[in-house]
Write an enzyme that holds these catalytic residues in place. Structure first.
Site, PDB file in Angstrom:
ATOM      1  N   ILE A 132       0.876  -1.167   0.000  1.00 18.20           N
ATOM      2  CA  ILE A 132       0.000   0.000   0.000  1.00 18.20           C
ATOM      3  C   ILE A 132       0.915   1.219   0.000  1.00 18.20           C
ATOM      4  CG2 ILE A 132      -0.187  -0.094   2.520  1.00 18.20           C
ATOM      5  CD1 ILE A 132      -2.915   1.193   2.321  1.00 18.20           C
ATOM      6  N   SER A 133       0.673   2.168  -0.895  1.00 15.99           N
ATOM      7  CA  SER A 133       1.557   3.328  -1.038  1.00 15.99           C
ATOM      8  C   SER A 133       1.515   4.204   0.206  1.00 15.99           C
ATOM      9  CB  SER A 133       1.155   4.158  -2.258  1.00 15.99           C
ATOM     10  OG  SER A 133       1.344   3.442  -3.455  1.00 15.99           O
ATOM     11  N   ALA A 134       2.585   4.967   0.419  1.00 16.02           N
ATOM     12  CA  ALA A 134       2.634   5.917   1.525  1.00 16.02           C
ATOM     13  C   ALA A 134       1.541   6.965   1.356  1.00 16.02           C
ATOM     14  CB  ALA A 134       4.008   6.586   1.574  1.00 16.02           C
TER      15      ALA A 134
END
Length: 413
Positions: free
Chosen positions: A92-94
C-alpha cells in the site's frame, strides 16, 4: 527500525490503557477518535506540509480509514508516511504519494475514473467521495477479492473492482475521464490511451524497476501531452506489461543513480531520488564531487527530512554491499530519541518486501566539515532488494551529502 518499534509500542500501550480499569475510559478518547486524531496528524505533518493543497483531497485523506486497508499487525503504522506490505509481494503506497497522485489527477464530481492496481483498495477509497465512479482492476486475485470485500464492508458504493490484467484496461466502461495507475510499466499501455476520452488525463509512473518518473498526461486527439512530476518507486505492472519489459535491474551490480546530484528534471526533482522531505539541492564551491550537493534542514524533532533510492540485490548471488558518501553537519541534535540522527541508511527486504535488516552509516551530532563515511554490509541470503536513504531522520539541524555510492562484492559462483 526504531520508528517502527516506537510506533508499534505506542499503539499497544494505547490499546492496553483503553482496556484498563473502567475509569480509564473517561480519560482517553475512543479508539475511533484516536484513529481520527492520527489521520489528522498524518495530513498535517506528512501531506499538507509537503505541498498538497487541494482541500477536498486533504479532507478525503482525513476521513479515509487507512488502518482498515492493512493487516492488523501493520495497524500501528497505518498513519505513518510509509508504504506497508499487503501480501503477494505488493504494498500500500505511503499516504503522501496517494494524496499527491490524487491531487495531480484533479478529480471532479462528474469524473468516471479507471484505476490500475487496486492493491488494498485504499486509493480507490480516497477517490470515492471525490468522483462519480471508480472502476479498479487488480491482477492478483486474492488482493482483488479482499479489496472488493473491504470496500463493500466500508460502504463505498461507487467503486467497482474486477480481477484482470490492468494493461488491457476495462473497455466495457470506456471512455474514462481520468486514469490513475498505481503500478509501473516500462511504457504507457496503448489500451489505456485508447480508453481515455479526448481531453482526459492519466497519472502514471513509468520507467525501469527502480528508476521511475511520475507523469501527468493529457490526451488531445491522437497525441498525449506529458509533464514529468517527481521520481517514484512503485511495484512493477505485471501481466502483459511485464512480458513487454525490455530492461531489468541487475541484482549483482547495485549502484546509485545521480550519486552527486548533478542531474535534475524539468520539475526540479532529482532523477533516481524519491520522496524528498525538507531537502534542498545547492550549488556550492566546496562540493566534494561536481558542483552540487543536497542539504536537509529540520527544526522540529521527529519530523521527516530525507530522500530515498531503491536498488536490486540478490543475497544468493552476492555476499557484501559497501555504502559510502561524503557528509557534513551543522548544529545537529538527536530527534525524539537518541537513534534519530543523520546519516546513510540501508534497509534490505526479502521477496515478500518484508524487512530483512537495517543499518545506519555515519550517525553523528554537532557540527562537522566534509568527511567520508562508509560501511561494508554482509548481505543476508534472503535479501532481494534494498532502499538507500540519506537525511536527518528526525534529528534537528542541518546535514549535507555528496558522492553517495553503493558497490556489491563477493559474487557467488
Amino acid at each position: 527500525m526504531n520508528v517502527i518499534t516506537m510506533a508499534r509500542s505506542a499503539f499497544v500501550l494505547m490499546l492496553l490503557f483503553a482496556a484498563a480499569a473502567p475509569e480509564a475510559w473517561a480519560q482517553v478518547p475512543s479508539i475511533a477518535e484516536q484513529y481520527k486524531q492520527l489521520r489528522s496528524r498524518m495530513v498535517e505533518d506528512y501531506i499538507a506540509s509537503n505541498g498538497v493543497k487541494n482541500e477536498k483531497v486533504l479532507e478525503s485523506m482525513r476521513t479515509t480509514p487507512r488502518h482498515e486497508f492493512v493487516a492488523v499487525k501493520e495497524r500501528p503504522l497505518a498513519y505513518e508516511d510509509m508504504a506497508l506490505p499487503i501480501g503477494d509481494k505488493q504494498t500500500i503506497s505511503a499516504p503522501f504519494i496517494v494524496a499527491y497522485m490524487t491531487e495531480a489527477l484533479d478529480p471532479q464530481p462528474t469524473d468516471k475514473v479507471l484505476e490500475i492496481g487496486t492493491g488494498s483498495g485504499y486509493q480507490a477509497a480516497v477517490l470515492s467521495p471525490l468522483v462519480k465512479e471508480v472502476y479498479s482492476i487488480e491482477i492478483v486475485e486474492s488482493l482483488g477479492n479482499r479489496a472488493q470485500s473491504t470496500l463493500k464492508r466500508l460502504n463505498y458504493k461507487n467503486v467497482e473492482v474486477k480481477v484482470g490484467d490492468g494493461y488491457k484496461g476495462w473497455v466495457e466502461h470506456a471512455p474514462f475521464d481520468k486514469i490513475i495507475v498505481t503500478c509501473s510499466p516500462e511504457k504507457i499501455p496503448q489500451p489505456l490511451i485508447d480508453q481515455l476520452r479526448d481531453g482526459g488525463e492519466i497519472v502514471i509512473p513509468v520507467g525501469e524497476r527502480y528508476t521511475q518518473t511520475l507523469y501527468k498526461l493529457v490526451k488531445k486527439g491522437n497525441k498525449l501531452e506529458s509533464a514529468s512530476l517527481i521520481p517514484v518507486i512503485f511495484v512493477p505492472m505485471t501481466g502483459t506489461a511485464e512480458d513487454k519489459r525490455q530492461v531489468f535491474p541487475d541484482s549483482q551490480r547495485a549502484e546509485v543513480l545521480n550519486s552527486s546530484f548533478e542531474e535534475v528534471l524539468d520539475s526540479g526533482a532529482l532523477p533516481g531520488w524519491c520522496y524528498a522531505r525538507q531537502m534542498e539541492r545547492q550549488e556550492v564551491a566546496d562540493a566534494p564531487a561536481g558542483k552540487h550537493i543536497v542539504t536537509f534542514k529540520n527544526e522540529t524533532k521527529g519530523r521527516p527530512a530525507h530522500v530515498i533510492q531503491g536498488f536490486a540485490v540478490d543475497g544468493r548471488k552476492v555476499t557484501e554491499l559497501e555504502v559510502s558518501g561524503m557528509m557534513k553537519t551543522k548544529d545537529v541534535l538527536p530527534g525524539e530519541n537518541r537513534d534519530e540522527l543523520p546519516g546513510l541508511v540501508i534497509t534490505l527486504f526479502d521477496s515478500e518486501r518484508r524487512i530483512v535488516n537495517h543499518w545506519v552509516v555515519g550517525a553523528t551530532t554537532g557540527t562537522s566539515n566534509w568527511h567520508s563515511v562508509s560501511r561494508k554490509i554482509e548481505i543476508p541470503p534472503n535479501a532481494r532488494e534494498g532502499a538507500l536513504r540519506i537525511g536527518l531522520f528526525g534529528a534537528t539541524g542541518e546535514a549535507s551529502f555528496d558522492n553517495v555510492r553503493l558497490k556489491t562484492t563477493g559474487e557467488k559462483k
